[in-house]
Design an enzyme around this catalytic site. Structure first.
Site, PDB file in Angstrom:
ATOM      1  N   ASP A  23       0.880  -1.168   0.000  1.00 31.58           N
ATOM      2  CA  ASP A  23       0.000   0.000   0.000  1.00 31.58           C
ATOM      3  C   ASP A  23       0.918   1.218   0.000  1.00 31.58           C
ATOM      4  O   ASP A  23       1.546   1.531   1.004  1.00 31.58           O
ATOM      5  CB  ASP A  23      -0.889  -0.033   1.252  1.00 31.58           C
ATOM      6  CG  ASP A  23      -1.713   1.249   1.420  1.00 31.58           C
ATOM      7  OD1 ASP A  23      -1.643   2.136   0.546  1.00 31.58           O
ATOM      8  OD2 ASP A  23      -2.427   1.350   2.439  1.00 31.58           O
ATOM      9  N   LYS A  87       2.829  11.214  -3.462  1.00 34.05           N
ATOM     10  CA  LYS A  87       1.820  10.491  -4.240  1.00 34.05           C
ATOM     11  C   LYS A  87       0.866  11.450  -4.960  1.00 34.05           C
ATOM     12  O   LYS A  87       0.361  11.145  -6.028  1.00 34.05           O
ATOM     13  CB  LYS A  87       1.032   9.587  -3.295  1.00 34.05           C
ATOM     14  CG  LYS A  87      -0.012   8.714  -3.967  1.00 34.05           C
ATOM     15  CD  LYS A  87      -0.622   7.782  -2.929  1.00 34.05           C
ATOM     16  CE  LYS A  87      -1.746   6.934  -3.491  1.00 34.05           C
ATOM     17  NZ  LYS A  87      -2.296   6.043  -2.450  1.00 34.05           N
ATOM     18  N   GLU A 186      -7.114   0.409  -4.679  1.00 30.15           N
ATOM     19  CA  GLU A 186      -7.164   0.297  -3.217  1.00 30.15           C
ATOM     20  C   GLU A 186      -8.498  -0.282  -2.729  1.00 30.15           C
ATOM     21  O   GLU A 186      -8.503  -1.189  -1.891  1.00 30.15           O
ATOM     22  CB  GLU A 186      -6.865   1.655  -2.579  1.00 30.15           C
ATOM     23  CG  GLU A 186      -5.395   2.043  -2.751  1.00 30.15           C
ATOM     24  CD  GLU A 186      -5.113   3.527  -2.524  1.00 30.15           C
ATOM     25  OE1 GLU A 186      -6.011   4.244  -2.045  1.00 30.15           O
ATOM     26  OE2 GLU A 186      -3.990   3.961  -2.834  1.00 30.15           O
ATOM     27  N   ASP A 216     -12.914   5.378   2.283  1.00 23.64           N
ATOM     28  CA  ASP A 216     -11.494   5.460   2.642  1.00 23.64           C
ATOM     29  C   ASP A 216     -11.114   6.878   3.062  1.00 23.64           C
ATOM     30  O   ASP A 216     -11.033   7.783   2.237  1.00 23.64           O
ATOM     31  CB  ASP A 216     -10.641   5.007   1.442  1.00 23.64           C
ATOM     32  CG  ASP A 216      -9.140   4.976   1.764  1.00 23.64           C
ATOM     33  OD1 ASP A 216      -8.720   5.549   2.790  1.00 23.64           O
ATOM     34  OD2 ASP A 216      -8.388   4.389   0.962  1.00 23.64           O
TER      35      ASP A 216
END
Ligand code: ADP
Ligand code: MG
Length: 622
Positions: A23, A87, A186, A216
């Site tokens: 992850d 990211k 994800e 999330d």
């Protein structure tokens, strides 16, 4: 195309080699594997018992790099040389990140449409470089814990990541010495971790499969995805969210609250920095307790659960609005959702759980560790790829990447390896020279960055492009692999409609051993390949800038001052020198300098031209 045995599909060169799930998060990253004895996924933990590696990188003056927990303190003490949230920059242009707000480190801003780079000292880093440093650290830790080399991985990305962002993630893995077998979403990984979509836990007798909402909430991003799972295939029906909303906002709200509750003496910025850390502590404490109290420099800080809930309610409300949008986009009602999965550290906050439960009117799936659930799911996917899980669908896939040659002999991948077939991908290209009437379309197969190291499948010319300035024609190139494994490459100039295509059999003449060798080569040459790619891209950009600057000056000679001309000419010479030296960082630095020198007068001249054209079209009084 023949069915490809799974070991070739995964490029596995060695039986029993471990494949990890990663992850790669905005705030935290981690690795998980399937435990050899229990056959259950577990997150890898260092001695401190913590599986999370903060996605933070610090560069010191002598070029040393720290990643993770050790780098974190420098966010406060040496912000300019400490990178977080890399990211967010993956696969992005300057234009994309401009709206993303303030970052403490320096983002190089030369051309709006170019991919972002970050400057630390005299070195330029692409987001791929930065992410690869995080992945390298994870790989190192995993090897340390597992006492075995780790070379293969499944990496997760947000469902909303586009092709460029996914490719950037793949590249980062490769640069870190990892063979990225698959990039998965994800929310898909999180669903796998709860056993959805695998044989044991699918709804019996339902052809439509299961509909799952994955909520999330991480440190700085929020997303909600609606998935449909049928016959082992995960489909993202819709995704919504806010890339600038997360647990960090809870911390900020607490800091603001304490700042108004207390009359702190002295530097406000310093207080805020110190209070941030205490705010995060308070937030975590309140996930399990009713009241938080702490002394800070003689001041008494406190926060009750009720007060905290009030502070974060507006933020939580925004996430519920996004859930509504996601349902609407998927064409579904709340009642259609079979399961709600909670992901991300911030879903530990009780108010968040309560609001999501109330909204969907369902019990939540929150029994798996919310920090680890994505990595655990990635490990399960890795295990499936390794062929250890039976009863799952074996799909036809492309064993090697397929792409095109672009400027400087670079390989531009349209269909990454392991794409399911049939499949389709297209991308737009343009001309490099003014009046260019033909374009060579060269199709390659392989994993290396330079086409010369890959296998050439076909080549044809798209001719008859009407004369236009460089960059204006829009040539759309599409790759289509049909169910028989035949690749059809089509090129079409969209303004004029001219079109040409070619058919090839990518599989033809390649043995399994050759495929394996090509994969192995790409791993061994990853670093040098990426360096050459970065240099080639920097050089192409520089050469284009030199040529447009020269043209611009010729055309607008009389509107540019003598000083400007001298400065430009010096900068052009310096850039030419850098080009001759083949030094990527120097080329980028000199490109930026030339841009900075020419920008003011280029803008001035453009403004004047606009003014003039406006004057020309003025309508006088009647
Ligand atoms: P990302 O996916 O963006 O990398 P994570 O899922 O790791 O992020 O979530 C990080 C966030 O979770 C941080 O804002 C952190 O403060 C928050 N968090 C971690 N533990 C708790 C807790 N016990 N209660 C509330 N928030 C928490
Ligand atoms: Mg996450």
């Amino acid at each position: 195309m023949a069915k490809i045995p799974i070991n070739i599909a995964t490029g596995s060169l060695q039986k029993d080699e471990i494949i990890v799930g990663i992850d790669l998060g905005t705030t935290n990253s981690l690795i998980a594997v399937i435990h050899p004895d229990s056959k259950k996924p577990v997150a890898l933990k260092e001695h401190n018992g913590i599986s999370l590696v903060p996605s933070v990188i610090h560069f010191d003056e002598s070029g040393n790099v720290l990643v993770g927990e050790d780098a974190k303190p420098y966010l406060q003490t040496d912000a300019a040389n400490t990178i977080f949230s890399a990211k967010r920059l993956m696969g992005k242009t300057y234009k994309d990140v401009k709206e993303a707000g303030e970052l403490a480190y320096k983002i190089i801003d030369d051309d709006d449409n170019k991919l972002v780079k970050v400057q630390v000292g005299n070195t330029f880093y692409s987001p791929v470089d930065l992410s690869s440093l995080i992945l390298k650290e994870l790989k190192k830790q995993a090897e340390h814990i597992l006492k075995t080399p780790v070379n293969k991985a499944v990496i997760t990305v947000p469902a909303y990541f586009n092709d460029a962002q996914r490719q950037a993630t793949r590249d980062a893995g490769k640069l870190a010495g990892l063979d990225v077998l698959r990039i998965i979403n994800e929310p898909t990984a999180a669903s796998l971790a709860y056993g959805f979509g695998t044989t044991g836990n699918s709804k019996q007798g339902s052809d439509n499969g299961q509909t799952i909402a994955v909520y999330d909430l991480g440190g700085g991003t929020f997303d909600i995805s609606i998935l449909n799972i049928a016959n082992g295939i995960f489909e993202v029906l819709s995704t919504h969210g806010n890339t600038l909303l997360g647990g960090d906002d809870f911390d900020t709200a607490i800091v603001n609250y304490w700042m108004t509750e207390n009359k702190f003496e002295g530097d406000e910025i310093k207080h805020r920095q110190a209070l941030r850390l205490i705010a995060e502590e308070a937030k975590k404490h309140l996930s399990a307790n009713e009241i938080f109290e702490k002394e800070y420099k003689g001041y008494k800080l406190n926060l009750s659960h009720a007060a905290f809930n009030e502070l974060i309610k507006p933020i939580a409300d925004k996430t519920i609005v996004a859930c509504k949008h996601a349902l609407k986009d998927a064409g579904l009602n709340k009642q259609d959702i079979d399961e709600v999965v909670m992901v991300g550290g911030s879903t530990r906050v009780p108010l968040i759980k309560q609001m999501v439960r109330d909204f969907f009117g369902k019990q939540l799936n929150d029994s798996v560790h919310p920090d680890e659930v994505v990595a655990l799911g990635a490990a399960i996917q890795a295990d499936i790829l390794a062929g250890n899980t039976t009863g799952l669908l074996l799909l036809d896939i492309t064993p090697l990447s397929l792409g095109l040659e672009t400027m400087g002999g670079l390989m531009d991948v349209l269909l990454p390896r392991n794409s399911k077939i049939p499949t389709k991908a297209s991308r737009q290209y343009t001309t490099y020279k003014d009046g260019q009437s033909a374009m060579k379309i060269a199709v390659y197969q392989g994993e290396r960055d330079m086409v010369k190291d890959n296998r050439r499948l076909a080549e044809f010319n798209l001719t008859g492009i009407p004369g236009m300035p460089a960059g204006l024609p829009k040539v759309e190139i599409s790759f289509l692999i049909n169910a028989d494994g035949i690749l059809v490459v089509n090129a079409k100039e969209l303004r004029s409609g001219i079109e040409q295509s070619v058919e090839v059999k990518p599989q033809y003449g390649l043995t399994d051993e050759e495929v394996e060798k090509m994969l192995l080569d790409s791993m061994q040459h990853a670093k040098e390949d990426m360096d050459i790619r970065a240099l080639t891209e920097a050089k192409t950009e520089a050469e284009q800038l030199l040529s447009t600057t020269e043209k611009f000056i010729q055309k607008n000679f009389s509107s540019i001052s003598k000083d400007e001309l001298t400065a430009t000419s010096h900068a052009m010479q310096a850039l030419q020198l850098a080009l001759d030296m083949d030094d990527k960082n120097l080329v980028q630095a000199k490109t930026q300098e030339l841009n900075e020198i020419s920008k003011p007068y280029a803008e001035r001249i453009m403004d004047e031209a606009i003014q003039k054209s406006m004057q020309g079209s003025k309508i006088g009084p009647a």
